[in-house]
Motif scaffolding. Structure first.
Motif, PDB file in Angstrom:
ATOM      1  N   UNK A  51       0.853  -1.195   0.000  1.00 21.20           N
ATOM      2  CA  UNK A  51       0.000   0.000   0.000  1.00 21.20           C
ATOM      3  C   UNK A  51       0.883   1.237   0.000  1.00 21.20           C
ATOM      4  N   UNK A  52       0.796   1.988  -1.091  1.00 15.07           N
ATOM      5  CA  UNK A  52       1.546   3.241  -1.208  1.00 15.07           C
ATOM      6  C   UNK A  52       0.610   4.398  -0.892  1.00 15.07           C
ATOM      7  N   UNK A  53       1.063   5.306  -0.034  1.00 10.77           N
ATOM      8  CA  UNK A  53       0.225   6.437   0.345  1.00 10.77           C
ATOM      9  C   UNK A  53       1.092   7.659   0.590  1.00 10.77           C
ATOM     10  N   UNK A  54       0.573   8.806   0.191  1.00  9.85           N
ATOM     11  CA  UNK A  54       1.294  10.056   0.420  1.00  9.85           C
ATOM     12  C   UNK A  54       0.286  11.133   0.789  1.00  9.85           C
ATOM     13  N   UNK A  55       0.640  11.929   1.783  1.00  4.80           N
ATOM     14  CA  UNK A  55      -0.219  13.012   2.261  1.00  4.80           C
ATOM     15  C   UNK A  55       0.610  14.288   2.326  1.00  4.80           C
ATOM     16  N   UNK A  56       0.903  14.880   1.161  1.00  3.81           N
ATOM     17  CA  UNK A  56       1.797  16.040   1.092  1.00  3.81           C
ATOM     18  C   UNK A  56       1.083  17.342   1.435  1.00  3.81           C
ATOM     19  N   UNK A  57       1.872  18.413   1.489  1.00  2.00           N
ATOM     20  CA  UNK A  57       1.279  19.724   1.751  1.00  2.00           C
ATOM     21  C   UNK A  57       0.270  20.088   0.665  1.00  2.00           C
ATOM     22  N   UNK A  58       0.584  19.735  -0.587  1.00  2.00           N
ATOM     23  CA  UNK A  58      -0.326  19.985  -1.704  1.00  2.00           C
ATOM     24  C   UNK A  58      -1.350  18.859  -1.749  1.00  2.00           C
ATOM     25  N   UNK A  59      -2.573  19.145  -1.326  1.00  2.00           N
ATOM     26  CA  UNK A  59      -3.595  18.113  -1.229  1.00  2.00           C
ATOM     27  C   UNK A  59      -3.933  17.467  -2.564  1.00  2.00           C
ATOM     28  N   UNK A  60      -3.701  18.157  -3.668  1.00  2.00           N
ATOM     29  CA  UNK A  60      -4.017  17.571  -4.971  1.00  2.00           C
ATOM     30  C   UNK A  60      -3.158  16.337  -5.246  1.00  2.00           C
ATOM     31  N   UNK A  61      -2.042  16.187  -4.518  1.00  2.00           N
ATOM     32  CA  UNK A  61      -1.172  15.026  -4.683  1.00  2.00           C
ATOM     33  C   UNK A  61      -1.461  13.920  -3.671  1.00  2.00           C
ATOM     34  N   UNK A  62      -2.459  14.124  -2.803  1.00  2.00           N
ATOM     35  CA  UNK A  62      -2.794  13.091  -1.818  1.00  2.00           C
ATOM     36  C   UNK A  62      -3.338  11.861  -2.541  1.00  2.00           C
ATOM     37  N   UNK A  63      -2.820  10.700  -2.167  1.00  2.61           N
ATOM     38  CA  UNK A  63      -3.182   9.500  -2.928  1.00  2.61           C
ATOM     39  C   UNK A  63      -2.898   8.237  -2.119  1.00  2.61           C
ATOM     40  N   UNK A  64      -3.717   7.221  -2.333  1.00  2.00           N
ATOM     41  CA  UNK A  64      -3.517   5.909  -1.718  1.00  2.00           C
ATOM     42  C   UNK A  64      -3.715   4.847  -2.792  1.00  2.00           C
ATOM     43  N   UNK A  65      -2.736   3.950  -2.939  1.00  2.00           N
ATOM     44  CA  UNK A  65      -2.808   2.886  -3.943  1.00  2.00           C
ATOM     45  C   UNK A  65      -2.492   1.547  -3.280  1.00  2.00           C
ATOM     46  N   UNK A  66      -3.384   0.580  -3.430  1.00  2.00           N
ATOM     47  CA  UNK A  66      -3.149  -0.776  -2.957  1.00  2.00           C
ATOM     48  C   UNK A  66      -2.719  -1.635  -4.141  1.00  2.00           C
ATOM     49  N   UNK A  67      -1.583  -2.317  -4.023  1.00  2.00           N
ATOM     50  CA  UNK A  67      -0.987  -3.053  -5.133  1.00  2.00           C
ATOM     51  C   UNK A  67      -0.919  -4.546  -4.804  1.00  2.00           C
TER      52      UNK A  67
END
Length: 457
Positions: free
Chosen positions: A316-332
């Motif tokens: 599970x890849x996840x990122x919660x950056x300052x720029x919310x448009x790049x917030x994302x969660x991917x289950x592989x």
């Protein structure tokens, strides 16, 4: 024996006087109960606003490295981290957010989870620290009082609701009523009570909206309100889009169980399962390939990658950056490398995006340094309001008594206020219940127990 003049009797008959006294009394009790908690929230919140700056200065030795050639593979880094803590296995890998950043591997053992900071160029272990002992994590846990157990954490939830009550009642008390000062100016000197009253009122009035915003956007983290609102949003298709999970088998785990940090909207979302049949016929793609897949999918630098702990687990890849448009969660899927669920910020419903935006602003992450300084100013305003409230009360209290504002002359005014409280209790049950208990104590216990009636006079 006291004597009531005709003028005083006339004043007591005015409904506005009763309403003012009732609200003043509520404001006093709410402040008296929450000042210690508000001070804790403001101080620890101020620290947490600058967590990245603290990491890059105080803890630079483990977060910042000197770029030197080609970086080691993620699997090699994970192996180094696991070897640094005997008896452990790597459970998540944090991809370096920049060329000058260390890689952070979370390893799990019987003793718990440990963060291992590794120089990605030479493989040197820079530091190891228990995941629950990391400085900013401890600050966050003190902020919510979760560090001290479930009950103290509930008190913080109640404080959040009371903070909103303090803002609304405080603005009512501040509202201009033909006074010469204390609206936008401060009268007198620090030796006089009016100075502290005006400083308290003006600070609260001008920072009130921001304090209300801070209290409201902090509620999603609360144990009762936050969990129930998250569940309600999800069940009404207003949280994460549940249809993305329709085509995949789901485990008993949720996202926050496998990642060091999970976004509020998806923290309770179920984790999919890798194809069970493939466990007998295929080999896992491995950490290196999983990181490559995540990068190829466009994950922003600095993402966390949960490593499967069983044959049916997923990356599970996840990122919660300052720029919310790049917030994302991917289950592989760990065998095919196929994305099973790919969820980005743009896929959240409107309410989900609004709550995540509020949380981001609350943490000072949405629009750079200005956001941090604005939230810091709000924290300082909370501290100033608490201090001025204490000094103002100390200067007006009678000797040997608490100096509680008097009960309203017209008790019928409480009928309307009870209705307001019931509505508030419906919206914020924990805070509403505390207010109901506070009013019941005031109207039943204090009124009919002479020693308490004198002490609270």
């Amino acid at each position: 024996m006291s004597v009531t003049t005709a003028t005083e009797a006339a004043e007591n008959a005015v409904p506005g006087v009763s309403l003012y006294r009732a609200i003043w009394r509520w404001h006093f009790f709410a402040g008296l109960l929450t000042i210690p908690f508000l001070l804790n929230l403001a101080v620890t919140g101020s620290l947490y606003l600058f967590k990245d700056e603290i990491n890059d200065t105080v803890f630079a030795y483990r977060y910042i490295v000197e770029p030197a050639g080609e970086a080691l593979s993620p699997q090699k880094i994970a192996d180094i981290a696991a070897a640094a803590v005997p008896g452990s296995v790597a459970s998540s890998y944090k991809d370096p957010a920049g060329l000058d950043r260390s890689a952070i591997v979370t390893v799990s053992s019987d003793a718990g989870q440990t963060l291992v900071f590794v120089n990605p160029y030479d493989g040197k272990v820079l530091d190891t620290v228990g995941s629950t002992e990391e400085f900013n994590y401890v600050v966050k846990r003190i902020h919510s009082l979760a560090l001290f157990g479930g009950l103290p954490n509930k008190l913080i939830e109640i404080t959040g609701g009371f903070a909103m009550v303090l803002v609304v009642t405080g603005i009512y008390l501040w509202w201009p009523r033909r006074q010469a000062g204390g609206v936008v100016t401060v009268r007198g000197t620090p030796s006089r009570r009016v100075f502290w009253r005006d400083l308290h009122a003006v600070t609260g009035a001008f920072a009130g909206i921001l304090i209300f915003f801070m209290a409201m956007t902090g509620m999603p983290w609360s144990g009762y309100w936050g969990a129930n609102v998250n569940a309600w949003l999800t069940s009404h298709n207003l949280g994460y889009p549940v249809q993305l999970w329709d085509a995949v088998p789901k485990s008993q785990k949720v996202t926050e169980d496998i990642l060091p940090k999970a976004g509020w909207i998806v923290e309770k979302a179920p984790v999919p399962l890798s194809e069970i049949a493939a466990a007998q016929s295929k080999k896992p793609v491995g950490l290196d390939k999983a990181v490559e897949i995540a990068r190829g999918l466009g994950m922003a630098p600095g993402f966390d990658l949960a490593i499967p702990g069983s044959e049916t687990g997923v990356y599970t890849a996840a990122v919660y950056p300052d720029d919310l448009t790049n917030e994302r969660t991917v289950h592989i899927d760990q065998y095919s490398g196929k994305p099973l669920v790919d969820l980005s910020f743009g896929q959240y419903p409107f309410l989900g995006r609004a709550i995540e935006w509020g949380i981001n602003v609350h943490q000072g992450q949405e629009f750079g340094l200005f956001n941090q300084l604005l939230m810091l100013a709000t924290c300082l305003a909370i501290i100033l309001s608490c201090v001025t409230g204490i000094v103002m009360w100390w200067k007006r209290r009678p000797t040997g008594r608490l100096g509680v504002p008097p009960m309203p002359p017209q008790r019928s005014v409480y009928l309307g206020l009870w209705i307001v409280v019931l509505v508030f209790a419906f919206a914020f049950p924990m805070s509403g219940l505390a207010i109901l208990l506070m009013i019941a104590f005031d109207q039943v216990v204090i009124r009919f127990v002479p020693p308490l009636k004198r002490a609270f006079a």
